[in-house]
Scaffold this active site. Structure first.
Site, short mmCIF file in Angstrom:
data_model
loop_
_atom_site.label_atom_id
_atom_site.label_comp_id
_atom_site.label_asym_id
_atom_site.label_seq_id
_atom_site.Cartn_x
_atom_site.Cartn_y
_atom_site.Cartn_z
N ASP A 76 -9.41 -3.54 -5.40
CA ASP A 76 -9.13 -3.52 -5.20
C ASP A 76 -9.00 -1.61 -6.00
OD1 ASP A 76 -7.04 -1.17 -3.34
OD2 ASP A 76 -5.13 -2.62 -4.10
N SER A 116 0.55 -1.09 0.04
CA SER A 116 0.02 -0.15 -0.20
C SER A 116 1.25 1.29 -0.02
CB SER A 116 -1.20 0.23 0.73
OG SER A 116 -1.79 1.09 1.26
N HIS A 157 -8.06 -5.42 -1.24
CA HIS A 157 -6.86 -4.72 -0.59
C HIS A 157 -6.56 -4.66 0.87
CE1 HIS A 157 -3.65 -1.15 -0.83
NE2 HIS A 157 -3.62 -1.19 0.94
#
Length: 301
Positions: free
Chosen positions: A242, A150, A272
């Site tokens: 995501d 991320s 995600h």
């Protein structure tokens, strides 16, 4: 995955964007490893410090499956630059070290809004340069890769670019569901804006705490804006459902256009942060194995 999302929704937890950053950090720390694999025992788990970009040392943690010095991955945790810590990603780092045979060095970089952009970037760069300059001091054979998930994937990508510019050879950049664009404006951000774990309002909350809107095309925040020629080979791990998937695909395409070797793994039907859900999702374990294999196959130079 749908069942997990349903259970998370029924839990009716206060969303991160409705909290202050300190409250959100505490909430994330309590929940971050609930679905993660149990913390694997390792021969070495050692806390120490690395130089930070602000001049003060930053906490770090070394993970290794054996006592001897090994090539190391500098790992940068996710959390939108606002949340996350050594503790929230401890299990993930242990799994990467155990499965790859490499050492993993996790960095506790400074967080926004107390330390806005580019504080996290500066910390990542300072730690990377320290590990590369004196690996023996830190119990590793050499710094051979950078990685993260991320926002940590963003930091890993910009650290790989900085390593290229500084002449620091890296064998791999491991980018797990990375952010690479400036304004969260791809089609996947619209398609998965609500109900897929990482909501648009949470992304906006994180970005607004981190960096002013008019500075977001800085390549240190949005590496898709950078010249990617000559950067280290990449392993990119993406989730189909995501908001960040399109920018991950775009980054892989840009790297390939620049002649950079890319291994891209796209996991269908997951969201995600799926790689931290190994208790519930077989795809998480498969992704950990793919990341570890990419590390093993990389050749430190």
């Amino acid at each position: 995955m749908a069942g997990l999302l349903d259970r998370i929704q029924r839990a009716v937890r206060t969303p991160l964007h409705a909290m202050t950053p300190p409250e959100a950090r505490q909430a994330y720390e309590r929940a971050a490893e609930v679905l993660d694999l149990p913390r694997a025992p390792l021969a070495r788990v050692e806390d120490f410090t690395l130089p930070g970009g602000g001049g003060a040392p930053r906490p770090a943690r070394l993970y290794a499956a054996g006592p001897e010095p090994r090539p190391a991955l500098l790992y940068l945790h996710g959390g939108g630059f606002v949340i996350g810590s050594l503790e929230t990603h401890d299990s993930l780092c242990r799994q990467l070290a155990r499965r790859s045979g490499w050492a993993v060095v996790a960095l506790d970089y400074r967080l926004a809004p107390e330390h806005p952009f580019p504080a996290a970037v500066d910390d990542a760069w300072a730690a990377m340069e320290s590990l590369a300059a004196d690996p023996a001091r830190h119990g590793i054979a050499k710094l051979a890769a950078v990685g993260g998930d991320s926002a940590g994937g963003t930091l890993a990508a910009v650290s790989a670019l900085h390593a290229r510019d500084r002449g620091l050879p890296l064998a791999l950049q491991l980018l797990i569901t990375p952010g690479t664009t400036a304004h969260a404006d791809t089609a996947s951000h619209r398609l998965f804006a609500n109900g897929f774990l990482l909501d648009a309002v949470t992304i906006a909350w994180m970005f607004d705490h981190t960096i002013p809107h008019h500075h977001r095309r800085d390549w240190r925040f949005a590496p898709l804006e950078a010249d990617l020629d000559g950067v280290a080979p990449a392993c990119i791990v993406l989730a189909e459902c995501d908001p960040l998937v399109d920018e991950g695909l775009a980054y892989g395409d840009r790297l390939r256009m620049a002649g950079v070797p890319v291994q891209l793994e796209l996991y269908r039907g997951v969201t995600h942060d799926f790689i931290k859900m190994g208790r519930a999702l077989k795809e998480a374990v498969t992704a950990l194995d793919a990341a570890a294999a990419a590390l093993r196959q990389a050749s430190p130079t």
